[in-house]
Design a protein around this motif. Structure first.
Motif, PDB file in Angstrom:
ATOM      1  N   GLU A  69     -30.320 -15.447 -19.240  1.00 24.92           N
ATOM      2  CA  GLU A  69     -31.501 -14.936 -19.803  1.00 24.92           C
ATOM      3  C   GLU A  69     -32.624 -15.222 -18.566  1.00 24.92           C
ATOM      4  O   GLU A  69     -33.273 -14.295 -18.371  1.00 24.92           O
ATOM      5  N   LEU A  70     -32.794 -16.225 -18.039  1.00 23.29           N
ATOM      6  CA  LEU A  70     -33.522 -16.672 -16.955  1.00 23.29           C
ATOM      7  C   LEU A  70     -33.458 -15.408 -15.642  1.00 23.29           C
ATOM      8  O   LEU A  70     -34.246 -14.841 -15.397  1.00 23.29           O
ATOM      9  N   VAL A  71     -31.968 -15.530 -15.257  1.00 22.19           N
ATOM     10  CA  VAL A  71     -31.573 -14.680 -14.255  1.00 22.19           C
ATOM     11  C   VAL A  71     -31.945 -13.198 -14.708  1.00 22.19           C
ATOM     12  O   VAL A  71     -32.424 -12.514 -13.614  1.00 22.19           O
ATOM     13  N   THR A  72     -31.687 -12.706 -15.824  1.00 17.94           N
ATOM     14  CA  THR A  72     -32.059 -11.415 -16.120  1.00 17.94           C
ATOM     15  C   THR A  72     -33.448 -11.080 -16.103  1.00 17.94           C
ATOM     16  O   THR A  72     -34.022 -10.186 -15.422  1.00 17.94           O
ATOM     17  N   LYS A  73     -34.070 -12.079 -16.642  1.00 17.64           N
ATOM     18  CA  LYS A  73     -35.914 -12.012 -16.457  1.00 17.64           C
ATOM     19  C   LYS A  73     -36.473 -12.111 -15.112  1.00 17.64           C
ATOM     20  O   LYS A  73     -37.098 -11.417 -14.566  1.00 17.64           O
ATOM     21  N   PHE A  74     -35.707 -12.571 -14.285  1.00 15.09           N
ATOM     22  CA  PHE A  74     -36.035 -12.934 -12.844  1.00 15.09           C
ATOM     23  C   PHE A  74     -35.918 -11.529 -12.225  1.00 15.09           C
ATOM     24  O   PHE A  74     -36.838 -11.077 -11.472  1.00 15.09           O
ATOM     25  N   ALA A  75     -34.601 -10.704 -12.477  1.00 12.11           N
ATOM     26  CA  ALA A  75     -34.603  -9.596 -12.083  1.00 12.11           C
ATOM     27  C   ALA A  75     -35.354  -8.487 -12.368  1.00 12.11           C
ATOM     28  O   ALA A  75     -35.896  -7.696 -11.716  1.00 12.11           O
ATOM     29  N   THR A  76     -35.772  -8.553 -13.686  1.00 14.22           N
ATOM     30  CA  THR A  76     -36.926  -7.725 -14.139  1.00 14.22           C
ATOM     31  C   THR A  76     -38.169  -8.136 -13.723  1.00 14.22           C
ATOM     32  O   THR A  76     -38.903  -7.276 -13.164  1.00 14.22           O
ATOM     33  N   ARG A  94     -28.652 -21.443  -9.088  1.00 17.28           N
ATOM     34  CA  ARG A  94     -29.132 -21.053  -7.646  1.00 17.28           C
ATOM     35  C   ARG A  94     -28.226 -19.855  -7.170  1.00 17.28           C
ATOM     36  O   ARG A  94     -28.878 -18.952  -6.392  1.00 17.28           O
ATOM     37  N   LYS A  95     -26.998 -19.988  -7.506  1.00 17.64           N
ATOM     38  CA  LYS A  95     -26.147 -18.895  -6.903  1.00 17.64           C
ATOM     39  C   LYS A  95     -26.466 -17.458  -7.490  1.00 17.64           C
ATOM     40  O   LYS A  95     -26.638 -16.479  -6.799  1.00 17.64           O
ATOM     41  N   GLN A  96     -26.734 -17.592  -8.873  1.00 15.84           N
ATOM     42  CA  GLN A  96     -27.139 -16.186  -9.725  1.00 15.84           C
ATOM     43  C   GLN A  96     -28.469 -15.771  -9.018  1.00 15.84           C
ATOM     44  O   GLN A  96     -28.671 -14.546  -8.644  1.00 15.84           O
ATOM     45  N   LEU A  97     -29.375 -16.545  -8.876  1.00 17.54           N
ATOM     46  CA  LEU A  97     -30.890 -16.272  -8.346  1.00 17.54           C
ATOM     47  C   LEU A  97     -30.765 -15.731  -6.882  1.00 17.54           C
ATOM     48  O   LEU A  97     -31.166 -14.516  -6.582  1.00 17.54           O
ATOM     49  N   LYS A  98     -29.820 -16.335  -6.213  1.00 11.94           N
ATOM     50  CA  LYS A  98     -29.668 -15.829  -4.527  1.00 11.94           C
ATOM     51  C   LYS A  98     -29.054 -14.436  -4.701  1.00 11.94           C
ATOM     52  O   LYS A  98     -29.340 -13.323  -3.932  1.00 11.94           O
ATOM     53  N   GLN A  99     -28.161 -14.342  -5.579  1.00 13.89           N
ATOM     54  CA  GLN A  99     -27.395 -13.041  -5.748  1.00 13.89           C
ATOM     55  C   GLN A  99     -28.449 -11.821  -6.320  1.00 13.89           C
ATOM     56  O   GLN A  99     -28.355 -10.734  -5.964  1.00 13.89           O
ATOM     57  N   THR A 100     -29.408 -12.204  -7.173  1.00 15.48           N
ATOM     58  CA  THR A 100     -30.185 -11.348  -7.833  1.00 15.48           C
ATOM     59  C   THR A 100     -31.252 -10.785  -6.718  1.00 15.48           C
ATOM     60  O   THR A 100     -31.534  -9.424  -6.447  1.00 15.48           O
ATOM     61  N   LEU A 101     -31.820 -11.842  -5.803  1.00 18.46           N
ATOM     62  CA  LEU A 101     -32.478 -11.645  -4.807  1.00 18.46           C
ATOM     63  C   LEU A 101     -31.836 -10.548  -3.869  1.00 18.46           C
ATOM     64  O   LEU A 101     -32.402  -9.675  -3.208  1.00 18.46           O
ATOM     65  N   GLU A 102     -30.620 -10.802  -3.488  1.00 22.35           N
ATOM     66  CA  GLU A 102     -29.690  -9.859  -2.409  1.00 22.35           C
ATOM     67  C   GLU A 102     -29.660  -8.456  -2.992  1.00 22.35           C
ATOM     68  O   GLU A 102     -29.851  -7.443  -2.275  1.00 22.35           O
ATOM     69  N   LEU A 141     -32.521 -28.572  -9.391  1.00 23.44           N
ATOM     70  CA  LEU A 141     -33.587 -28.192  -8.841  1.00 23.44           C
ATOM     71  C   LEU A 141     -33.482 -26.806  -8.320  1.00 23.44           C
ATOM     72  O   LEU A 141     -32.326 -26.522  -7.708  1.00 23.44           O
ATOM     73  N   ALA A 142     -34.307 -25.673  -8.349  1.00 25.64           N
ATOM     74  CA  ALA A 142     -34.100 -24.543  -7.697  1.00 25.64           C
ATOM     75  C   ALA A 142     -35.563 -24.052  -7.571  1.00 25.64           C
ATOM     76  O   ALA A 142     -36.636 -24.418  -8.481  1.00 25.64           O
ATOM     77  N   GLN A 143     -35.802 -23.342  -6.398  1.00 25.35           N
ATOM     78  CA  GLN A 143     -36.910 -22.600  -6.254  1.00 25.35           C
ATOM     79  C   GLN A 143     -36.638 -21.220  -5.380  1.00 25.35           C
ATOM     80  O   GLN A 143     -36.166 -21.463  -4.352  1.00 25.35           O
ATOM     81  N   SER A 144     -37.569 -20.250  -5.672  1.00 27.78           N
ATOM     82  CA  SER A 144     -37.203 -18.977  -4.948  1.00 27.78           C
ATOM     83  C   SER A 144     -38.435 -19.149  -3.865  1.00 27.78           C
ATOM     84  O   SER A 144     -39.541 -19.358  -4.542  1.00 27.78           O
ATOM     85  N   VAL A 145     -38.033 -18.611  -2.579  1.00 27.81           N
ATOM     86  CA  VAL A 145     -39.210 -18.636  -1.610  1.00 27.81           C
ATOM     87  C   VAL A 145     -39.011 -17.218  -0.829  1.00 27.81           C
ATOM     88  O   VAL A 145     -38.070 -16.772  -0.388  1.00 27.81           O
ATOM     89  N   PHE A 146     -40.299 -16.657  -0.720  1.00 32.77           N
ATOM     90  CA  PHE A 146     -40.464 -15.193  -0.431  1.00 32.77           C
ATOM     91  C   PHE A 146     -40.843 -15.448   0.911  1.00 32.77           C
ATOM     92  O   PHE A 146     -41.877 -15.400   1.580  1.00 32.77           O
ATOM     93  N   LEU A 147     -39.551 -15.385   2.193  1.00 34.49           N
ATOM     94  CA  LEU A 147     -39.766 -15.454   3.464  1.00 34.49           C
ATOM     95  C   LEU A 147     -38.594 -15.096   4.253  1.00 34.49           C
ATOM     96  O   LEU A 147     -37.539 -15.172   3.554  1.00 34.49           O
TER      97      LEU A 147
END
Length: 97
Positions: free
Chosen positions: A82-89, A2-10, A24-30
């Motif tokens: 790998e998941l975080v890298t592909k999330f950024a892509t 979650r920390k890495q996903l949040k950093q990627t979003l920021e 558990l983790a979920q990204s929410v576009f809001l």
């Protein structure tokens, strides 16, 4: 994760947040914090679905309906990276379309 996903979003300038607890983790576009089910319903689920479908194209299966992802003991640092890298892509690719 979650920390890495949040950093990627920021770093990508996305108006989104990462929810979850434990495995558990979920990204929410809001733009505002999700504090209720109504907030979650107001999220840009079309954007979220596009990102999840792009991740599927990149070889990472996540439910494109916007439900949470679940980590297991078989997910180590390599898999998370790998998941975080592909999330950024996926964020970049879907932003450009």
């Amino acid at each position: 994760l979650r920390k890495q996903l949040k950093q990627t979003l920021e770093e990508s300038g996305e108006t989104a947040q990462v929810l979850g607890d434990g495995p558990l983790a979920q990204s929410v576009f809001l733009e505002r914090p999700v504090q209720s089910h109504r907030d979650w319903l107001a999220a840009d689920r079309t954007r979220g679905r596009a990102v999840m479908l792009e991740m599927l194209r990149l070889g990472i299966f996540l439910n494109p309906m916007g439900t949470k992802l679940y980590l297991s003991l078989s997910h180590g640092d390599k898999e998370i990276d790998e998941l975080v890298t592909k999330f950024a892509t996926a964020l970049q690719t879907t932003r450009d379309t």
